[in-house]
Design an enzyme around this catalytic site. Structure first.
Site, short mmCIF file in Angstrom:
data_model
loop_
_atom_site.label_atom_id
_atom_site.label_comp_id
_atom_site.label_asym_id
_atom_site.label_seq_id
_atom_site.Cartn_x
_atom_site.Cartn_y
_atom_site.Cartn_z
N LYS A 13 -20.53 -4.55 -10.23
CA LYS A 13 -21.67 -3.40 -10.37
C LYS A 13 -21.52 -2.22 -10.89
O LYS A 13 -22.27 -1.53 -11.34
CB LYS A 13 -22.16 -3.18 -8.79
N GLU A 23 -30.47 2.04 -3.56
CA GLU A 23 -30.36 1.18 -2.70
C GLU A 23 -29.04 0.19 -2.69
O GLU A 23 -28.35 -0.04 -3.62
CB GLU A 23 -31.71 0.26 -2.71
N SER A 41 -17.60 -12.38 -9.31
CA SER A 41 -18.29 -11.36 -9.21
C SER A 41 -17.86 -10.04 -8.51
O SER A 41 -18.12 -8.74 -8.88
CB SER A 41 -19.68 -11.51 -8.63
C1 LIG Z 1 -23.95 -7.33 -5.26
C2 LIG Z 1 -23.40 -8.47 -5.29
C3 LIG Z 1 -23.73 -9.83 -6.08
C4 LIG Z 1 -25.29 -10.12 -6.10
O1 LIG Z 1 -25.91 -9.19 -7.26
P1 LIG Z 1 -26.35 -9.87 -8.41
O2 LIG Z 1 -27.30 -8.82 -8.87
O3 LIG Z 1 -26.96 -11.12 -8.33
O4 LIG Z 1 -25.21 -10.02 -9.03
C5 LIG Z 1 -22.93 -10.72 -6.18
N1 LIG Z 1 -21.67 -10.49 -5.77
C6 LIG Z 1 -20.98 -9.48 -5.64
C7 LIG Z 1 -19.68 -9.20 -5.31
C8 LIG Z 1 -21.93 -8.39 -5.24
O5 LIG Z 1 -21.26 -7.13 -4.97
#
Ligand SMILES: *Cc1c(COP(=O)(O)O)cnc(C)c1O
Length: 401
Positions: free
Chosen positions: A94, A116, A383
């Site tokens: 993010k 948010e 992610s």
């Molecule tokens: C917020 C988050 C997601 C989900 O958000 P996307 O916009 O679909 O990427 C996935 N993995 C992690 C670690 C997150 O913090």
């Protein structure tokens, strides 16, 4: 940052039939101003230079593409590679987007930042970049998520942000988004709204995708370096869809690479208790955009269920809806149970505790690896890291501290 290679979004912000700007008249001007500024700004050499400099010096990019040897042996076929977004400063993908959007906010002369957050990761990433530039920061978060992610709430406060707990509706991400939009309508003159996924009205889905595309761009180069080929498949979890879109986007024209998005199957898609709009939703408008949505026959948004706060969202970014309909990407779902199993497995096999969101992508390897022989290269977008989820998992495992 990728410049647009495709004929979407169009001038009204549509990805095929999806997307657009379904917002109150009072926000139209703000969105148009944002779009105009972004389009002028994104190709300026000094902006690009600053963006990549910040990603390198503050975030720690590029993140490695790492060979997961024991996970590979576990499946006994193909090679599994991990794109290590968990190693970024603040622990997830993010930050790529917030680094870009805070530069835009500064360029536009805004002195107040709002956002948010669901899992809290976007809130932390926003509070982090706001602190770095000394900007006032307000984070909206569903009361349910404030509970589930108390560590991230404290983290945001440490970073100087004010956290507003939202009690309305299901008290999760969608309600936090409503509240942030409400704030923006009221304070649009001095306030920049940093949306955290490829959702919301145009131009946000495009902006957030572009900033996160650094992930896919690195993977193209790293794949050439590491296995001298393009991957056979890329797997990413899908909440709003920003980590998936960021890694998919540079691969859209690389047709040999299967793109697979994994949604939160909760109790199972067939039970209706899930957060998988691409698997079990219909097109509808939520938070300013038309996209696949979990809604009932009269268009009311359905309740979602997922063990993972970051995937617990009834909508999805419009570009994913286009990629689903066109067949360019595949969208599947895995259950909470399968994700929890993967969470433990990856921790033990690789020494990497993944975020619960990411564990959904890992869980799908159980199905996917059967499609490949030993020459294949499969990439999982890690992610984020799972430190924030340890309390949740411990509770499920019946462990008390
Ligand atoms: C917020 C988050 C997601 C989900 O958000 P996307 O916009 O679909 O990427 C996935 N993995 C992690 C670690 C997150 O913090």
């Amino acid at each position: 940052m990728t410049t647009n290679k495709h004929n979407w979004p169009d001038k009204d912000g549509f990805f095929g039939e999806y997307g657009g700007k379904f917002v109150p008249e009072t926000l139209m001007h703000a969105l148009e101003e944002l779009e105009k500024t972004y389009n002028n700004f994104k190709d300026k050499p000094e902006f690009k230079e600053q963006f990549y400099k910040d990603l390198s010096e503050f975030v720690g990019r590029p993140s490695p593409l790492y060979f997961a040897e024991r996970l590979t042996n576990h499946y006994g076929t193909g090679s599994i590679w991990l794109k290590r977004e968990d190693l970024n400063h603040t622990g997830a993908h993010k930050i790529n987007n917030t680094i870009g959007q805070i530069l835009l906010a500064k360029y536009m002369g805004k002195e107040r930042i709002i956002a948010e957050t669901g899992a809290g990761q976007h809130g932390v990433a926003t509070a982090t970049v706001a602190a770095r530039l000394g900007l006032e920061c307000h984070i909206y978060m569903g009361a349910e998520d404030v509970q589930r992610q108390s560590l991230n709430v404290y983290r945001m406060k440490l970073l100087g942000a004010e956290v507003h707990s939202v009690e309305s509706g299901s008290a999760t991400l969608k309600d936090a988004l409503n509240e942030a939009l409400r704030d923006w309508v009221t304070n649009v003159d001095n306030t920049y709204y940093i949306i955290g996924s490829v959702t919301g009205p145009h131009p946000y889905p495009m902006i957030v995708r572009d900033f996160n595309s650094v992930v896919g761009e690195e993977v193209v180069a790293q794949s050439k370096d590491l296995f001298n080929d393009m991957p056979n498949a890329i797997v990413a979890c899908v909440g709003g869809g920003s980590n998936a879109m960021g890694i998919f986007y540079p691969f859209i024209d690389i047709k040999e690479t299967r793109l697979i998005g994994v949604e939160a199957g909760g109790e199972g898609v067939e039970t209706g208790e899930h957060a998988a709009p691409l698997n079990d939703g219909t097109p509808g408008v939520l938070h300013g955009a038309l996209s696949y949505l979990m809604q009932n026959d009269s268009g009311q948004v359905k309740a979602t269920k997922s063990v993972s706060a970051g995937l617990d969202y009834p909508g999805v970014g419009p570009e994913h809806s286009l990629l689903k309909d066109s067949g360019r990407a595949e969208y599947v779902a895995v259950t909470d149970k399968a994700a929890l199993k993967a969470f433990h497995e990856v921790s033990e096999l690789e020494g990497i505790i993944p975020a619960l969101e990411t564990a959904h992508a890992f869980a799908y390897l159980d199905v996917l690896m059967k499609d490949f022989d030993s020459s294949a290269n499969i990439i999982v977008n890690v992610s984020g890291r799972g430190d924030k989820d340890i309390n949740t998992v411990a509770e499920i495992d019946g462990i008390k501290f």
